[in-house]
Design an enzyme around this catalytic site. Structure first.
Site, short mmCIF file in Angstrom:
data_model
loop_
_atom_site.label_atom_id
_atom_site.label_comp_id
_atom_site.label_asym_id
_atom_site.label_seq_id
_atom_site.Cartn_x
_atom_site.Cartn_y
_atom_site.Cartn_z
N LYS A 1 0.84 -1.21 0.00
CA LYS A 1 0.00 0.00 0.00
C LYS A 1 0.87 1.26 0.00
O LYS A 1 0.62 2.19 -0.77
CB LYS A 1 -0.93 -0.04 1.23
CG LYS A 1 -1.92 1.10 1.30
CD LYS A 1 -3.20 0.68 1.98
CE LYS A 1 -3.05 0.49 3.49
NZ LYS A 1 -2.86 1.76 4.21
N GLY B 1 -4.98 7.81 5.60
CA GLY B 1 -4.09 8.80 6.22
C GLY B 1 -2.85 9.02 5.37
O GLY B 1 -2.36 10.15 5.24
N SER C 1 7.36 9.16 12.10
CA SER C 1 6.28 8.99 11.13
C SER C 1 6.79 9.15 9.71
O SER C 1 7.25 10.23 9.30
CB SER C 1 5.17 10.03 11.39
OG SER C 1 4.29 10.07 10.28
N ASP D 1 1.91 -1.16 11.82
CA ASP D 1 0.57 -1.60 11.41
C ASP D 1 0.27 -3.04 11.82
O ASP D 1 -0.83 -3.53 11.61
CB ASP D 1 0.42 -1.46 9.89
CG ASP D 1 0.44 0.00 9.46
OD1 ASP D 1 0.03 0.86 10.26
OD2 ASP D 1 0.88 0.28 8.33
N ARG E 1 -6.20 2.33 17.72
CA ARG E 1 -5.89 0.90 17.65
C ARG E 1 -5.43 0.32 18.97
O ARG E 1 -5.50 -0.89 19.16
CB ARG E 1 -4.80 0.65 16.60
CG ARG E 1 -5.37 0.26 15.29
CD ARG E 1 -4.32 -0.18 14.31
NE ARG E 1 -4.93 -0.08 12.99
CZ ARG E 1 -4.27 0.10 11.87
NH1 ARG E 1 -2.96 0.21 11.88
NH2 ARG E 1 -4.91 0.17 10.73
C1 S3P Z 1 2.74 4.72 6.21
C2 S3P Z 1 3.30 5.06 7.39
C3 S3P Z 1 2.76 4.64 8.69
C4 S3P Z 1 1.76 3.50 8.55
C5 S3P Z 1 0.81 3.71 7.42
C6 S3P Z 1 1.57 3.83 6.11
C7 S3P Z 1 3.35 5.24 4.95
O1 S3P Z 1 2.11 5.74 9.29
O2 S3P Z 1 1.04 3.32 9.75
O3 S3P Z 1 -0.10 2.63 7.31
O4 S3P Z 1 3.02 4.72 3.87
O5 S3P Z 1 4.17 6.15 5.04
P1 S3P Z 1 2.93 6.83 10.16
O6 S3P Z 1 3.95 7.39 9.26
O7 S3P Z 1 1.95 7.87 10.55
O8 S3P Z 1 3.48 6.06 11.31
#
Ligand code: S3P
Length: 466
Positions: free
Chosen positions: A48, A121, A194, A347, A378
């Site tokens: 993803k 998100g 993040s 995740d 979560r």
């Molecule tokens: C992601 C980063 C993570 C993860 C999300 C996908 C990404 O979030 O939980 O499902 O693709 O950069 P955070 O960066 O907020 O931890």
């Protein structure tokens, strides 16, 4: 052309002229204990994180990019719709095969309607970086889950470019962004680990003259850095004195279309993987799973718990490490997961919690506070998933504690998934090994990341009856 069904759920509704978002129809599921071992070979859908980035970066590159293995879940389809609204051409040519061409860095056009990022998100946060660095005004929203999630974590750094943001109380969507055609480059130290925030800053830096610098206290997934380099950007990464990383991007690169091969998503592989570890006698193989070391914390943790998990045929595909996972049912014991491992498995905690519930002994997941701001809270939802099914748990500060049942999860509980795909899939795995059936209120959000989940699990013997 993209078929009518291949759009993000909320966009599809908006395209039909509905101005109000409605709750998607609920799809409850009652999962009973597996009657036989899980067996066979499967392939999970595309990663993803990489799929979102492939669509965005291809839209910022000159020329035509061909993507194969793209995840066609709702989250990623929302990104495709948003990039089209910004002037890119993103077309499905076959299952997982997409052709994308875009106007290039700094050349996107103002969208003529609200951008609806559905449940995602990652789509919302990464896109914020792109929107803040183009001279246009845009408005972004999402479903009820995404509208609860904090956007301040990207608004704060991105305001340094000179862009202005107007969001709801607490920095929640909907949000309007007034971007700049000549944004200032950022120099930002992440206050939370993040990858989404890091990526938003780097994406804003693409259209800024000069160097953008991001410092992260703990290394987070580096798909943005890797893929920007793949498309021709000058990105350097060095170790920070405190053990984190410093990433530098030179602005206004000439991004050039390059084909992208998306590996299988390790975060999706986690569900059949844990199911096979727990259902007695199981033996499955999952082909083509991404093994980027910043994503494999779950595999390390499960091996520490005693999992018979072998990585076969390790190779590099499309610039990312990939392998096949052979998983055999194993007696697991409790584990302590250190906080610095959290970003590499952020995740995966809900399904790890199910594994820990079935294991013998106590497990402690340290420093998991970021779980509170995912598609649901979560931390609370995983605790409720376990407690409602007879498993003892505790939250101690930012740690989650699970008291293993040594193979005797009572089950019989109702699970509220709160619009969270990973909660729904974790609950379904629990149902396969619990003594009494587990009732899941809604599995419809599984469509966001793993549309074929129920069928794929049934192909190895899960016996889900939808
Ligand atoms: C992601 C980063 C993570 C993860 C999300 C996908 C990404 O979030 O939980 O499902 O693709 O950069 P955070 O960066 O907020 O931890």
């Amino acid at each position: 052309m993209v078929s009518g069904g291949l759009t993000c759920r909320l966009t599809r509704r908006n395209e039909q002229g509905m101005t109000q978002q409605t709750t998607p129809s609920h799809r409850p599921l009652r999962v009973s204990r597996a009657q036989a071992p899980l067996s066979g070979s499967i392939r999970v859908p595309g990663d993803k994180s990489i799929s979102h980035r492939a669509l965005m970066f291809a839209s910022l590159a000159k020329g035509t990019t061909h993507i194969s293995g793209l995840l066609e879940g709702e989250d990623v389809l929302c990104t495709a719709a948003a990039m089209r609204a910004l002037g890119a051409d993103a077309v499905q040519e076959g299952p997982g095969q997409w052709r994308v061409s875009g106007p290039g860095v700094g050349q996107l056009k103002e969208p003529d309607n609200v951008l609806d990022m559905g449940n995602s998100g990652t789509a919302a946060r990464l896109l914020s970086g792109i929107l803040a660095s183009h001279g246009m005004t845009s408005v972004m929203t999402g479903d009820a889950s995404l509208r609860r999630r904090p956007m301040k974590r990207v608004m704060d750094p991105l305001a340094g470019t000179g862009a202005t943001f107007l969001a709801r109380e607490g920095g929640r969507l909907p949000m309007a962004i007034r971007g700049l055609a000549d944004p200032k480059p950022l120099d930002y130290r992440l206050p939370v680990a993040s990858a989404q925030v890091k990526s938003a800053v780097l994406l804003a830096g693409l259209n800024a003259v000069g160097e953008t610098r991001v410092e992260e206290p703990v290394a987070t997934r580096d798909h943005t850095e890797n893929m920007l380099r793949h498309f021709g950007a000058d990105v350097s990464v060095e170790k920070a004195p405190d053990g984190g990383r410093i990433i530098r991007l030179q602005g206004r690169p000439n991004l050039v279309a390059r084909d992208v091969v998306v590996p299988g998503d390790p975060s999706s592989a986690a569900f059949p993987l844990v199911a096979a570890l727990l259902v007695a006698g199981s033996d499955i193989t999952i082909f083509g799973v991404g093994l980027n070391p910043l994503r494999t914390g779950l595999f390390t943790t499960l091996q520490e718990m005693g999992a018979q998990l072998e990585i076969l045929n390790a190779r590099t595909e499309g610039g990312e490490p990939v392998g096949d996972l052979r998983v055999r049912a194993s007696a697991l014991k409790g584990v302590e997961v250190p906080p610095e491992r959290a970003p590499s498995m952020i995740d995966e905690y809900p399904v790890l919690a199910v594994a820990a519930a079935y294991a013998s002994g106590v497990s402690r997941f340290c420093g998991v506070e970021e779980l509170r701001v995912k598609e649901s809270d979560r931390l609370a939802a995983t605790i409720a998933l376990l407690e409602n099914n007879g498993v003892r748990t505790a939250v101690e500060g930012n740690d989650m504690v699970v008291y293993g049942t040594a193979g005797h999860i009572p089950g019989g509980g109702k699970v509220e998934t709160h619009m969270d795909h990973r909660l729904a899939m974790s609950a379904s795995v629990m149902g396969l090994v619990a003594e009494k059936p587990v009732e899941i209120d809604d599995t419809s959000f599984i469509e966001t990341s793993f549309p074929q989940y129920l069928d794929l699990m049934n192909s190895i013997g899960a016996g889900f009856v939808a």
